[in-house]
Design a protein around this motif. Structure first.
Motif: not given
Length: 268
Positions: A102-124
């Protein structure tokens, strides 16, 4: 970020036992020592064979386990791998930030496709030179853990590398890149040093599973070059280019000597 940022993926084929994790930790330690300004996002798969074992366990309990339940069970393999590598790094004095799914920011939804929200990753990465991320997994828009298909850790690496604008995306395998034939069966097999991504896709369509096809498609869409290599610094390396400009367009028919996957439904 001013420091060089590289994404490295370590698949199950190179994480086979405790000695393998120790070797991977030393490899990362050496990488940081040689490149003082570099920060690393390290994607790891479950230890070799773990997912098959978990699948077999699930099928003993329920003949046809639901996909959501399987994804949850499979995630325990990746999370263990993250923790074990982090512990081996700690043992040799290298600090690393271990992430859960849940920290990676990788949203993989079978209905809507895959997106990445990398804010936590960049902060780390602003505080740690290594962040260790579970491969093969994302979360749905509702927070459910979702797998990315066979070879999904390759796709994790490509998606995160594109999202954080990494300087390099390296897929570390049990073979040093693509070859013209199986080097264990053909003495005349030659390493392929440079490969256009369209050629890599054709090879994937022909059965060469060295890199997940979906990862190659994502890399092509992001115009993201890839480096396919082993942990052996002296071994050959294959550079998969995002375009064919200035590259040899001759057709290569490459194979790899060992399947990096972890079962009929998933891969490392």
């Amino acid at each position: 970020m001013s420091a060089r940022l590289s994404v490295l993926k370590l698949g199950g084929s190179v994480l086979r036992d405790e000695a393998s994790y120790a070797a991977a930790a030393r490899f990362l330690q050496t990488r940081l020592a040689l490149n003082q300004d570099e920060r690393l996002v390290v994607i790891v798969s479950a230890q070799y064979g773990t997912t098959d074992e978990l699948l077999a366990e699930a099928q003993i309990i329920a003949n046809e386990p639901s996909q959501d339940t399987l994804d949850l069970l499979w995630s325990t393999g990746e999370l263990r791998s993250v923790a074990i590598l982090a512990l081996h790094l700690q043992k040799i004095g290298v600090s690393a930030a271990p992430f859960n799914v849940h920290q990676t920011g990788l949203v993989a939804d079978r209905a809507t496709g895959t997106t990445v929200r990398p804010l936590r990753l960049l902060a780390a990465l602003a505080h740690a030179r290594i962040v260790i991320v579970p491969g093969f997994l994302g979360v749905s828009a509702g927070g459910t853990i979702t797998s990315l298909g066979r070879g999904g850790s390759d796709l994790t690496a490509v998606l995160l590398a594109a999202a954080v604008r990494a300087n390099a995306c390296e897929l570390i395998k049990d073979v040093p890149g693509y070859f013209t034939a199986d080097p264990h069966r053909r003495a005349d097999a030659r390493p392929i040093h440079d490969l256009d991504i369209d050629e890599a896709l054709r090879m994937a369509d022909g059965g060469c599973d060295l890199v997940q096809r979906a990862a190659l498609v994502a890399a092509a869409a992001a115009r993201l070059p890839l480096v396919i290599r082993s942990m052996d610094a002296a071994a050959p390396v294959t550079y998969v280019h995002a375009s064919n400009e200035g590259k040899d367009r001759s057709r290569h028919h490459g194979v790899r000597h060992q399947d990096d996957s972890r079962g009929p439904a998933v891969g490392a």
